[in-house]
Design an enzyme around this catalytic site. Structure first.
Site, PDB file in Angstrom:
ATOM      1  N   HIS A 222       0.866  -1.196   0.000  1.00 18.52           N
ATOM      2  CA  HIS A 222       0.000   0.000   0.000  1.00 18.52           C
ATOM      3  C   HIS A 222       0.894   1.235   0.000  1.00 18.52           C
ATOM      4  O   HIS A 222       1.616   1.473  -0.949  1.00 18.52           O
ATOM      5  CB  HIS A 222      -0.942  -0.088   1.216  1.00 18.52           C
ATOM      6  CG  HIS A 222      -2.001   0.972   1.297  1.00 18.52           C
ATOM      7  ND1 HIS A 222      -2.383   1.767   0.263  1.00 18.52           N
ATOM      8  CD2 HIS A 222      -2.777   1.346   2.364  1.00 18.52           C
ATOM      9  CE1 HIS A 222      -3.343   2.592   0.660  1.00 18.52           C
ATOM     10  NE2 HIS A 222      -3.611   2.360   1.928  1.00 18.52           N
ATOM     11  N   HIS A 261      -2.758  -2.805  -9.385  1.00 15.35           N
ATOM     12  CA  HIS A 261      -3.730  -2.138  -8.495  1.00 15.35           C
ATOM     13  C   HIS A 261      -4.969  -3.015  -8.379  1.00 15.35           C
ATOM     14  O   HIS A 261      -5.378  -3.653  -9.353  1.00 15.35           O
ATOM     15  CB  HIS A 261      -4.124  -0.767  -9.078  1.00 15.35           C
ATOM     16  CG  HIS A 261      -4.698   0.161  -8.061  1.00 15.35           C
ATOM     17  ND1 HIS A 261      -6.013   0.095  -7.702  1.00 15.35           N
ATOM     18  CD2 HIS A 261      -4.138   1.132  -7.318  1.00 15.35           C
ATOM     19  CE1 HIS A 261      -6.250   1.018  -6.772  1.00 15.35           C
ATOM     20  NE2 HIS A 261      -5.125   1.659  -6.521  1.00 15.35           N
ATOM     21  N   ASP A 318       2.304   5.119  -6.991  1.00 10.39           N
ATOM     22  CA  ASP A 318       3.563   5.008  -6.233  1.00 10.39           C
ATOM     23  C   ASP A 318       4.803   4.888  -7.097  1.00 10.39           C
ATOM     24  O   ASP A 318       5.918   5.016  -6.582  1.00 10.39           O
ATOM     25  CB  ASP A 318       3.489   3.786  -5.300  1.00 10.39           C
ATOM     26  CG  ASP A 318       2.537   4.047  -4.146  1.00 10.39           C
ATOM     27  OD1 ASP A 318       1.549   3.309  -4.018  1.00 10.39           O
ATOM     28  OD2 ASP A 318       2.769   5.024  -3.419  1.00 10.39           O
TER      29      ASP A 318
HETATM   30  C1  SDX Z   1      -1.650   2.028  -3.423  1.00  7.51           C
HETATM   31  O1  SDX Z   1      -6.308   0.577  -3.099  1.00  7.51           O
HETATM   32  C2  SDX Z   1      -5.873   1.754  -3.354  1.00  7.51           C
HETATM   33  O2  SDX Z   1      -6.618   2.623  -3.804  1.00  7.51           O
HETATM   34  C3  SDX Z   1      -4.427   2.004  -3.003  1.00  7.51           C
HETATM   35  C4  SDX Z   1      -3.821   3.299  -3.499  1.00  7.51           C
HETATM   36  C5  SDX Z   1      -4.401   4.486  -2.780  1.00  7.51           C
HETATM   37  O3  SDX Z   1      -4.329   5.599  -3.333  1.00  7.51           O
HETATM   38  O4  SDX Z   1      -4.802   4.334  -1.591  1.00  7.51           O
HETATM   39  O5  SDX Z   1      -4.039   3.440  -4.884  1.00  7.51           O
HETATM   40  C6  SDX Z   1      -2.319   3.332  -3.243  1.00  7.51           C
HETATM   41  O6  SDX Z   1      -1.517   1.293  -2.487  1.00  7.51           O
HETATM   42  C7  SDX Z   1      -1.227   1.621  -4.810  1.00  7.51           C
HETATM   43  C8  SDX Z   1      -0.648   0.176  -4.858  1.00  7.51           C
HETATM   44  C9  SDX Z   1       0.756   0.214  -4.306  1.00  7.51           C
HETATM   45  N1  SDX Z   1       1.304  -1.145  -4.182  1.00  7.51           N
HETATM   46  C10 SDX Z   1       2.195  -1.626  -5.065  1.00  7.51           C
HETATM   47  O7  SDX Z   1       2.613  -0.998  -6.032  1.00  7.51           O
HETATM   48  C11 SDX Z   1       2.721  -3.002  -4.700  1.00  7.51           C
HETATM   49  C12 SDX Z   1       2.843  -3.855  -5.963  1.00  7.51           C
HETATM   50  N2  SDX Z   1       1.544  -4.168  -6.445  1.00  7.51           N
HETATM   51  C13 SDX Z   1       0.959  -5.444  -6.082  1.00  7.51           C
HETATM   52  O8  SDX Z   1       1.324  -5.937  -4.838  1.00  7.51           O
HETATM   53  C14 SDX Z   1      -0.508  -5.569  -6.422  1.00  7.51           C
HETATM   54  O9  SDX Z   1      -0.679  -5.107  -7.695  1.00  7.51           O
HETATM   55  C15 SDX Z   1      -1.524  -4.905  -5.502  1.00  7.51           C
HETATM   56  C16 SDX Z   1      -1.345  -5.324  -4.088  1.00  7.51           C
HETATM   57  C17 SDX Z   1      -1.430  -3.438  -5.619  1.00  7.51           C
HETATM   58  C18 SDX Z   1      -2.892  -5.364  -5.969  1.00  7.51           C
HETATM   59  O10 SDX Z   1      -2.883  -6.696  -5.892  1.00  7.51           O
HETATM   60  P1  SDX Z   1      -4.192  -7.640  -5.978  1.00  7.51           P
HETATM   61  O11 SDX Z   1      -5.334  -6.919  -6.566  1.00  7.51           O
HETATM   62  O12 SDX Z   1      -4.395  -8.274  -4.638  1.00  7.51           O
HETATM   63  O13 SDX Z   1      -3.723  -8.694  -7.046  1.00  7.51           O
HETATM   64  P2  SDX Z   1      -2.745  -9.904  -6.757  1.00  7.51           P
HETATM   65  O14 SDX Z   1      -1.637  -9.514  -5.831  1.00  7.51           O
HETATM   66  O15 SDX Z   1      -3.593 -11.069  -6.400  1.00  7.51           O
HETATM   67  O16 SDX Z   1      -2.072 -10.113  -8.214  1.00  7.51           O
HETATM   68  C19 SDX Z   1      -2.803 -10.732  -9.267  1.00  7.51           C
HETATM   69  C20 SDX Z   1      -1.742 -11.278 -10.214  1.00  7.51           C
HETATM   70  C21 SDX Z   1      -0.710 -12.157  -9.503  1.00  7.51           C
HETATM   71  O17 SDX Z   1      -0.225 -13.085 -10.443  1.00  7.51           O
HETATM   72  P3  SDX Z   1      -0.724 -14.638 -10.339  1.00  7.51           P
HETATM   73  O18 SDX Z   1      -0.369 -15.118  -8.944  1.00  7.51           O
HETATM   74  O19 SDX Z   1      -2.245 -14.572 -10.550  1.00  7.51           O
HETATM   75  O20 SDX Z   1       0.011 -15.345 -11.447  1.00  7.51           O
HETATM   76  O21 SDX Z   1      -0.991 -10.197 -10.776  1.00  7.51           O
HETATM   77  C22 SDX Z   1       0.366 -10.286 -10.377  1.00  7.51           C
HETATM   78  C23 SDX Z   1       0.400 -11.201  -9.163  1.00  7.51           C
HETATM   79  O22 SDX Z   1       1.654 -11.829  -9.043  1.00  7.51           O
HETATM   80  N3  SDX Z   1       0.850  -8.952  -9.998  1.00  7.51           N
HETATM   81  C24 SDX Z   1       2.070  -8.493 -10.217  1.00  7.51           C
HETATM   82  C25 SDX Z   1       2.079  -7.185  -9.687  1.00  7.51           C
HETATM   83  N4  SDX Z   1       0.882  -6.900  -9.170  1.00  7.51           N
HETATM   84  C26 SDX Z   1       0.125  -7.999  -9.363  1.00  7.51           C
HETATM   85  N5  SDX Z   1       3.168  -9.062 -10.778  1.00  7.51           N
HETATM   86  C27 SDX Z   1       4.291  -8.289 -10.819  1.00  7.51           C
HETATM   87  N6  SDX Z   1       4.371  -7.028 -10.322  1.00  7.51           N
HETATM   88  C28 SDX Z   1       3.307  -6.453  -9.763  1.00  7.51           C
HETATM   89  N7  SDX Z   1       3.402  -5.206  -9.270  1.00  7.51           N
END
Ligand code: SDX
Length: 382
Positions: A222, A261, A318
């Site tokens: 996050h 996201h 981010d």
């Molecule tokens: C913020 O919610 C909000 O509004 C938050 C925010 C706000 O203003 O408050 O917008 C701010 O928190 C933005 C997000 C910041 N976090 C990151 O950048 C961390 C990296 N991102 C991921 O951890 C992920 O994308 C999340 C946590 C943001 C969202 O994840 P989800 O919706 O729970 O999806 P998931 O983790 O289940 O991923 C689904 C698939 C997976 O692959 P499989 O296991 O299905 O094969 O997508 C892949 C993940 O591995 N994936 C990524 C990825 N994000 C998802 N693979 C590589 N790099 C990534 N960044």
């Protein structure tokens, strides 16, 4: 196989109705109280956006002047709170000190707990004003420098940057820090806002809800993603290494911080705005920051090729934030305090809105353990 539908991470679950913020994940659009983020970032200020989010309307000139004066009056901290910061900030994570100081300032709030909306808006104004001063004081203490008192000739975000760096920002940096505050102000029921809502749904006070938000924001999935993204850029080191780094990370199922996201399955509109500011500093800063900018712009292209259209994994707010913060003299360990200072208005607005039709959050879990086990006295246990 149970009959219960488990919504892990509450994915796809609507928890309330709200008129504060619309996040259109498919189209990559964002609105605060009906105004698109592009207009607010270009034409508004963080102080005006706080007024809009709290009062659900853009202020008239006099209303904004009064609001701005209130924020200025509330910027100072008691000596007890300053002592807490001086004793903790050097060794603790910035958000740990921030949430500790947040708990402490609640003791200075002259108005007792109230369910009244106007009282809680006044409390929100105090919290917004003081959070910036606390954050800057944390940054100064971490650098072993004297804490700088607020300068009431400066507006909210400009004064934050001044108290943090000791230099009054020029026009370009004043606009940039204000845009950073605007873009991070609010984002519907994100994890930290949800944390604040769970706290307020028990009728705990608004300070407790903000502390819950700050504690939740800390994680790299996050709020912590902006620092994690810049640490990744620093470890890539040279723009020429970017593709190899990303391909190896993805092959190892590692997540690239700053991408993806839960809601946006298109380019985060906030990231698009930040990218424009990044393009402006590309090549016009010190060598180490120019290198980070090049790596960021290279990584963006590679990640979009690899996971953009195919997986709906795009840059989020981010990803580009880090190099821009560093361009303003804000170190990676301090990024979370900007996000948290800015998002304070979003947490407070959602808490105040939720209390209008409060409902305790109490989800269920499907029990998978045993029941009715016989209790064996310790002497007989083998
Ligand atoms: C913020 O919610 C909000 O509004 C938050 C925010 C706000 O203003 O408050 O917008 C701010 O928190 C933005 C997000 C910041 N976090 C990151 O950048 C961390 C990296 N991102 C991921 O951890 C992920 O994308 C999340 C946590 C943001 C969202 O994840 P989800 O919706 O729970 O999806 P998931 O983790 O289940 O991923 C689904 C698939 C997976 O692959 P499989 O296991 O299905 O094969 O997508 C892949 C993940 O591995 N994936 C990524 C990825 N994000 C998802 N693979 C590589 N790099 C990534 N960044």
């Amino acid at each position: 196989m149970s009959g219960n539908m488990i919504h892990s991470g509450l994915e796809g679950v609507y928890i309330e109705k709200s008129s504060i913020c619309k996040v259109d994940g498919e189209k990559g659009k964002l609105y605060y109280r009906g105004y698109c983020i592009e207009d607010l970032a270009e034409k508004s200020t963080y102080e005006e956006v706080c007024y809009l989010i709290l009062y659900n309307k853009l202020p008239k000139k006099k209303e904004l002047e009064e609001f701005s004066e209130k924020l200025k009056r509330e910027r100072t901290l008691s000596k007890e709170v300053l002592e807490i910061i001086k004793n903790m900030a050097a060794k603790a994570h910035v958000l740990d000190t921030l949430r500790t100081a947040m708990s402490a300032i609640s003791a200075d709030d002259p108005e007792p707990y109230s369910a009244d909306e106007s009282v809680n808006i006044e409390k929100a104004i105090r919290i917004i004003a003081k959070t910036a001063t606390i954050s800057a004081a944390i940054g100064r203490t971490k650098k072993g420098k004297e804490i700088i008192q607020p300068d009431n000739s400066l507006d909210h975000s400009e004064n934050f940057l001044y108290m943090l760096t000791g230099n009054k920002p020029d026009r370009e940096k004043t606009k940039l820090i204000d845009v950073m505050f605007i873009l991070h102000a609010e984002h519907s029921s994100n994890a930290s806002t949800f944390g604040a809502l769970v706290a307020c749904s028990t009728l705990a006070d608004i300070y407790s809800a903000v502390v819950a938000g700050e504690a939740t924001l800390k994680g790299p999935l996050h709020g912590g993603a902006d620092e994690a993204a810049v640490r990744m850029m620093e470890s890539i080191g040279d723009p020429a290494n970017t593709e190899k780094y990303i391909d190896e990370a993805l092959a190892g199922k590692k997540k690239i911080m700053g991408f993806g996201h839960r809601v946006y399955k298109a380019y985060d509109p906030r990231a698009k705005i930040l990218k424009r500011y990044l393009d402006e500093i590309d090549g016009n800063d010190e060598e180490d920051i120019n290198k980070l900018v090049r790596i960021a712009l290279t990584a963006e292209k590679i990640m979009i090729e690899r996971l953009g259209k195919s997986h709906g994994i795009w840059p989020n707010v981010d990803f580009f934030a880090g190099p821009l913060y560093m361009h303003m003299g804000i170190k990676p360990e301090m990024f979370d305090t900007v996000f948290s200072s800015s998002r304070t208005v979003g947490w407070c607005a959602h808490v105040i809105e939720y209390w209008k039709d409060n409902k305790l959050f109490r989800p269920l879990e499907e029990y998978t353990g045993k029941t009715d086990l016989e209790y064996i006295p310790i002497e007989q246990r083998r």
